[in-house]
Design a protein around this motif. Structure first.
Motif, PDB file in Angstrom:
ATOM      1  N   THR A  60       0.837  -1.204   0.000  1.00 18.96           N
ATOM      2  CA  THR A  60       0.000   0.000   0.000  1.00 18.96           C
ATOM      3  C   THR A  60       0.870   1.252   0.000  1.00 18.96           C
ATOM      4  O   THR A  60       0.624   2.195  -0.759  1.00 18.96           O
ATOM      5  CB  THR A  60      -0.933  -0.015   1.228  1.00 18.96           C
ATOM      6  N   ASP A 142      -7.008  -1.972  -3.759  1.00 19.70           N
ATOM      7  CA  ASP A 142      -6.194  -2.556  -2.691  1.00 19.70           C
ATOM      8  C   ASP A 142      -7.023  -3.624  -1.987  1.00 19.70           C
ATOM      9  O   ASP A 142      -8.242  -3.483  -1.876  1.00 19.70           O
ATOM     10  CB  ASP A 142      -5.771  -1.447  -1.711  1.00 19.70           C
ATOM     11  N   GLU A 143      -6.380  -4.667  -1.497  1.00 21.64           N
ATOM     12  CA  GLU A 143      -7.075  -5.803  -0.864  1.00 21.64           C
ATOM     13  C   GLU A 143      -8.154  -6.335  -1.810  1.00 21.64           C
ATOM     14  O   GLU A 143      -9.287  -6.588  -1.418  1.00 21.64           O
ATOM     15  CB  GLU A 143      -7.724  -5.388   0.471  1.00 21.64           C
ATOM     16  N   ARG A 246       4.782  -3.379   9.340  1.00 18.76           N
ATOM     17  CA  ARG A 246       3.740  -2.789  10.186  1.00 18.76           C
ATOM     18  C   ARG A 246       3.906  -3.263  11.622  1.00 18.76           C
ATOM     19  O   ARG A 246       3.829  -2.487  12.566  1.00 18.76           O
ATOM     20  CB  ARG A 246       2.350  -3.148   9.674  1.00 18.76           C
TER      21      ARG A 246
END
Ligand SMILES: Nc1ncnc2c1ncn2[C@@H]1O[C@H](COP(=O)(O)OP(=O)(O)OP(=O)(O)O)[C@@H](O)[C@H]1O
Ligand SMILES: [Mg+2]
Length: 400
Positions: A60, A142-143, A246
Motif C-alpha cells: 500500500t 487494494d485488498e 507494520r
C-alpha cells in the motif's frame, strides 16, 4: 496527561497510515511499477498490474507513494488520474463504482447517488464520464481479494473490459493482494487481464526492517530517547514473525507509549517486550471476543475442566460440562459431534491445543489443553457467563 514526558516528537510518523518520503528496500519494486505506469503521462495505457506480497511488506505504501509522484509529474492531472480504493473498506460492487465515479465526476449535480441506481446504470454512467476527457485512469484496488471473496468477479470483468467500449480514455488496474492464490479462482480471461504484469513484494529481513525503523524513528523521536538495542530488537522480533514492517512499527510505537505513560526518559528493550505481550494479548482477546456463543460455551467448558484439576481432558469431558452449562444458561445444545468440530476450530485458532492420542485397539481420543492463562481470564469475564456462579465446581454451578 500534561505531566507526560514527551519522547515522541511526532506520533503520526509511527502510524501505519503515514507514507514516508523514503521507502528503503523497495527501490526495485518502485522502479518496476514506475516503468509500467510512466507511459500514462503521455496518455499511453499502462498494462494492468497485480501486486502480491504478505502483510506489512509495503504494498500500500509503495502504490500510494507512486500515486503521489504521478500527480506531481502531471500538472492538473491532465493526462492521468490516479484513483485509490481499499476493497476492505468499500466492499460492494456498487460502493466501488460509486467511489470511482465520484472521484472522477467533478460536477456534483451529476454525481452517482449513494444508493438507488441499478448496477447497469452505474456502469453505463461511469463509462460515459470516464470517456469525457481523453485521459488514462489508473484505478488501484487494494485488498482486491476481499472484494472477490464477497462479490465474485463481475466488477473485475467490468473494469477490465471497459477499454473495449471507451473511445478516448483508457483504464488501467493495479490490484493488490496478500493472497497469492486468489487469482486461481478467477475466470481465466479476467485472471490473465488483471495479471498482465505481476510484481512480488518479499518479506523484509531483520537488516531491512532495521533500516526502515531507523528512518522512521529519526523523524519521529527526540534525540537520544531510544536505547541502542531497541531498533534491532523490534526488527528481529518482526522478522521472526513474518518480515512485517507494520508489526515492527507497532512494536516501536506501543513501546514508546508505554515508556511515556511510565514517565520513563528512555525507551528500552523491556518496553518492547511489554509491547509484544500487549499486541499478542490484544490479538487473542479480539479472537475470543468475536467467537460465537456456542464456541464460547465450549471454551468455557474447557476452562471449567482446567480449574477443576482436569487440565488435560478429552472431548467427552468437555461435552459433559458443555451440556451442563447449556442447561443452566437455557441455551440450545449441539451434538457431541458438532462440539468436537468446534473444539477443532478453537485448536486451529491457537486458543487451545488438542492432541490426538491413540490407545491401540482401544481407539483414539483427544487430549485437550487450554492455550494460555489469558484465554481463561478473557472467557471468564465474558458477559455470556454472568449467570454462572461458582464455576470452579461445575456440579455446584448455580444460577445467581
Ligand atoms: N520500505 C519501507 N520503508 C518505510 N516504511 C515502510 C516500508 N514498507 C512498509 N513500510 C511501512 O510499514 C507499514 C505497513 O506497510 P503497508 O501498509 O504498505 O503494508 P502492506 O503490504 O500494504 O500490508 P497489508 O497486506 O497488510 O495491507 C506502513 O506504515 C508503511 O509505511
Ligand atoms: Mg495494504
Amino acid at each position: 496527561m500534561d505531566k507526560r514526558n514527551p519522547l515522541v516528537k511526532n506520533k503520526r510518523i509511527l502510524q501505519s497510515s503515514y507514507i514516508p518520503e523514503q521507502l528503503p528496500h523497495r527501490e526495485e519494486q518502485i522502479k518496476e511499477i514506475v516503468e509500467i505506469v510512466a507511459p500514462s503521462l503521455t496518455k499511453d495505457k499502462p498494462s494492468n498490474i497485480l501486486i502480491i506480497g504478505k502483510t506489512g511488506t509495503g504494498k500500500t505504501a509503495v502504490v500510494k507513494y507512486i500515486g503521489k509522484e504521478l500527480k506531481k509529474a502531471d500538472d492538473n492531472e491532465e493526462n492521468c488520474s490516479f484513483i485509490y480504493i481499499n476493497c476492505e473498506v468499500v466492499d460492494t460492487p456498487y460502493g466501488i463504482l460509486y467511489n470511482i465515479g465520484n472521484q472522477i465526476i467533478k460536477d456534483e449535480t451529476k454525481s452517482i447517488p449513494f444508493t438507488g441506481w441499478s448496477l447497469d446504470r452505474v456502469f453505463s454512467e461511469l463509462t460515459k464520464y470516464v470517456d469525457k476527457e481523453n485521459k488514462i485512469y489508473i484505478i488501484v484496488l487494494d485488498e482486491i481479494d476481499r472484494s472477490f471473496q464477497k462479490n465474485g468477479d463481475d466488477i473485475f470483468y467490468f473494469l477490465t473490459t471497459i477499454n473495449e467500449v471507451l473511445e478516448q480514455s483508457k483504464v488501467s488496474i493495479i490490484g493488490i493482494s496478500n493472497n497469492p492464490k486468489f487469482t486461481d479462482f478467477l475466470d481465466p480471461k479476467i485472471k490473465s487481464r488483471l495479471g498482465e504484469e505481476k510484481i512480488i513484494f518479499p518479506p523484509y529481513n531483520t537488516v531491512q526492517l532495521e533500516d526502515i525503523l531507523k528512518d522512521r524513528s529519526e523523524e519521529a523521536f527526540e534525540k537520544g530517547v531510544l536505547s541502542p538495542g531497541v531498533i534491532s530488537y523490534c526488527a528481529a522480533l518482526s522478522a521472526q514473525d513474518m518480515g512485517d514492517a507494520r508489526r515492527a512499527l507497532d512494536l516501536l510505537r506501543i513501546a514508546s507509549d508505554i515508556a511515556e505513560r511510565n514517565n520513563d526518559s528512555i525507551i528500552t528493550e523491556a518496553h518492547v517486550k511489554y509491547a509484544k505481550n500487549k499486541i499478542e494479548l490484544d490479538a487473542v482477546s479480539e479472537v475470543v471476543r468475536t467467537l460465537t456463543s456456542q464456541s464460547k460455551t465450549v471454551l468455557m467448558s474447557i476452562v471449567i475442566n482446567t480449574e477443576n484439576d482436569n487440565p488435560t481432558m478429552n472431548t467427552g469431558d468437555v461435552f459433559a460440562t458443555y451440556k451442563h452449562i447449556s442447561e443452566i444458561l437455557e441455551t440450545s445444545t449441539l451434538t457431541q459431534r458438532r462440539v468436537a468440530g468446534l473444539i477443532s476450530e478453537l485448536d486451529m485458532m491457537g486458543i487451545i491445543h488438542a492432541r490426538v492420542k491413540s490407545f491401540g485397539r482401544a481407539g483414539r481420543t483427544r487430549e485437550i489443553e487450554l492455550g494460555s492463562k489469558e484465554v481463561m481470564d478473557l472467557i471468564k469475564s465474558d458477559v455470556l457467563f454472568k449467570k454462572l456462579k461458582n464455576y470452579k465446581n461445575v456440579k455446584q454451578t448455580t444460577l445467581i
